[in-house]
Design a protein around this motif. Sequence first.
Motif, PDB file in Angstrom:
ATOM      1  N   LEU A 198      42.094  36.657  38.588  1.00  0.00           N
ATOM      2  CA  LEU A 198      42.800  35.575  39.287  1.00  0.00           C
ATOM      3  C   LEU A 198      43.574  34.661  38.351  1.00  0.00           C
ATOM      4  N   GLN A 199      43.452  34.857  37.043  1.00  0.00           N
ATOM      5  CA  GLN A 199      44.158  34.008  36.076  1.00  0.00           C
ATOM      6  C   GLN A 199      45.676  34.092  36.246  1.00  0.00           C
ATOM      7  N   SER A 200      46.170  35.238  36.675  1.00  0.00           N
ATOM      8  CA  SER A 200      47.620  35.416  36.824  1.00  0.00           C
ATOM      9  C   SER A 200      48.131  34.942  38.179  1.00  0.00           C
ATOM     10  N   GLY A 201      47.222  34.492  39.051  1.00  0.00           N
ATOM     11  CA  GLY A 201      47.639  33.989  40.356  1.00  0.00           C
ATOM     12  C   GLY A 201      46.793  34.577  41.466  1.00  0.00           C
ATOM     13  N   PRO A 202      47.023  34.126  42.694  1.00  0.00           N
ATOM     14  CA  PRO A 202      46.252  34.608  43.840  1.00  0.00           C
ATOM     15  C   PRO A 202      46.393  36.112  44.021  1.00  0.00           C
ATOM     16  N   ARG A 203      45.325  36.732  44.504  1.00  0.00           N
ATOM     17  CA  ARG A 203      45.320  38.178  44.741  1.00  0.00           C
ATOM     18  C   ARG A 203      44.651  38.448  46.079  1.00  0.00           C
ATOM     19  N   CYS A 204      45.043  39.514  46.735  1.00  0.00           N
ATOM     20  CA  CYS A 204      44.370  39.943  47.954  1.00  0.00           C
ATOM     21  C   CYS A 204      42.989  40.487  47.587  1.00  0.00           C
ATOM     22  N   PHE A 205      42.018  40.255  48.463  1.00  0.00           N
ATOM     23  CA  PHE A 205      40.650  40.697  48.209  1.00  0.00           C
ATOM     24  C   PHE A 205      40.602  42.189  47.910  1.00  0.00           C
ATOM     25  N   ASP A 206      41.262  43.008  48.726  1.00  0.00           N
ATOM     26  CA  ASP A 206      41.238  44.462  48.527  1.00  0.00           C
ATOM     27  C   ASP A 206      41.831  44.863  47.182  1.00  0.00           C
TER      28      ASP A 206
ATOM     29  N   PHE B 207      32.448  48.001  40.154  1.00  0.00           N
ATOM     30  CA  PHE B 207      31.674  47.236  41.124  1.00  0.00           C
ATOM     31  C   PHE B 207      32.011  47.717  42.526  1.00  0.00           C
ATOM     32  N   SER B 208      31.022  47.699  43.419  1.00  0.00           N
ATOM     33  CA  SER B 208      31.254  48.115  44.804  1.00  0.00           C
ATOM     34  C   SER B 208      31.943  46.993  45.584  1.00  0.00           C
ATOM     35  N   TRP B 209      32.475  47.356  46.754  1.00  0.00           N
ATOM     36  CA  TRP B 209      33.091  46.380  47.640  1.00  0.00           C
ATOM     37  C   TRP B 209      32.084  45.283  47.965  1.00  0.00           C
ATOM     38  N   GLY B 210      30.844  45.674  48.251  1.00  0.00           N
ATOM     39  CA  GLY B 210      29.797  44.726  48.604  1.00  0.00           C
ATOM     40  C   GLY B 210      29.461  43.767  47.474  1.00  0.00           C
ATOM     41  N   GLU B 211      29.417  44.275  46.251  1.00  0.00           N
ATOM     42  CA  GLU B 211      29.127  43.415  45.099  1.00  0.00           C
ATOM     43  C   GLU B 211      30.225  42.382  44.902  1.00  0.00           C
ATOM     44  N   VAL B 212      31.480  42.804  45.051  1.00  0.00           N
ATOM     45  CA  VAL B 212      32.605  41.871  44.916  1.00  0.00           C
ATOM     46  C   VAL B 212      32.552  40.841  46.045  1.00  0.00           C
ATOM     47  N   PHE B 213      32.265  41.302  47.259  1.00  0.00           N
ATOM     48  CA  PHE B 213      32.193  40.393  48.401  1.00  0.00           C
ATOM     49  C   PHE B 213      31.131  39.315  48.195  1.00  0.00           C
ATOM     50  N   VAL B 214      29.933  39.716  47.781  1.00  0.00           N
ATOM     51  CA  VAL B 214      28.844  38.755  47.587  1.00  0.00           C
ATOM     52  C   VAL B 214      29.206  37.757  46.486  1.00  0.00           C
ATOM     53  N   SER B 215      29.827  38.225  45.417  1.00  0.00           N
ATOM     54  CA  SER B 215      30.217  37.330  44.322  1.00  0.00           C
ATOM     55  C   SER B 215      31.311  36.360  44.753  1.00  0.00           C
ATOM     56  N   VAL B 216      32.322  36.851  45.452  1.00  0.00           N
ATOM     57  CA  VAL B 216      33.407  35.991  45.928  1.00  0.00           C
ATOM     58  C   VAL B 216      32.855  34.974  46.927  1.00  0.00           C
ATOM     59  N   ASP B 217      31.954  35.404  47.792  1.00  0.00           N
ATOM     60  CA  ASP B 217      31.350  34.483  48.761  1.00  0.00           C
ATOM     61  C   ASP B 217      30.622  33.352  48.042  1.00  0.00           C
ATOM     62  N   GLY B 218      29.809  33.685  47.059  1.00  0.00           N
ATOM     63  CA  GLY B 218      29.080  32.659  46.315  1.00  0.00           C
ATOM     64  C   GLY B 218      29.997  31.726  45.548  1.00  0.00           C
ATOM     65  N   MET B 219      31.015  32.289  44.892  1.00  0.00           N
ATOM     66  CA  MET B 219      31.944  31.455  44.131  1.00  0.00           C
ATOM     67  C   MET B 219      32.772  30.569  45.061  1.00  0.00           C
TER      68      MET B 219
END
Length: 85
Positions: free
Chosen positions: A12-20, A29-41
Amino acid sequence: MLPIEEAILEKLQSGPRCFDEVVSDLPNFSWGEVFVSVDGMSREGRVFLRQLGFSTYQISLGARRTEFRSPSPTNANGMHASLSG
């Protein structure tokens, strides 16, 4: 900070990105791992989520980029302030 969180923030340092897009750029990392991390952050204010379409979300860096939460406000007696009055 967890390695997955570091990897997401680096993307994300270079700017906003779509989740996918973030998910596809992090094949270790799996989709689920990224989702859980993004949710927490997101809950901590380190990233911001914005819905662009029915199932399309954009992730950007949040205003708060620290790993630790700030303490609750205290009153003159050193007690935690209450919002309920």
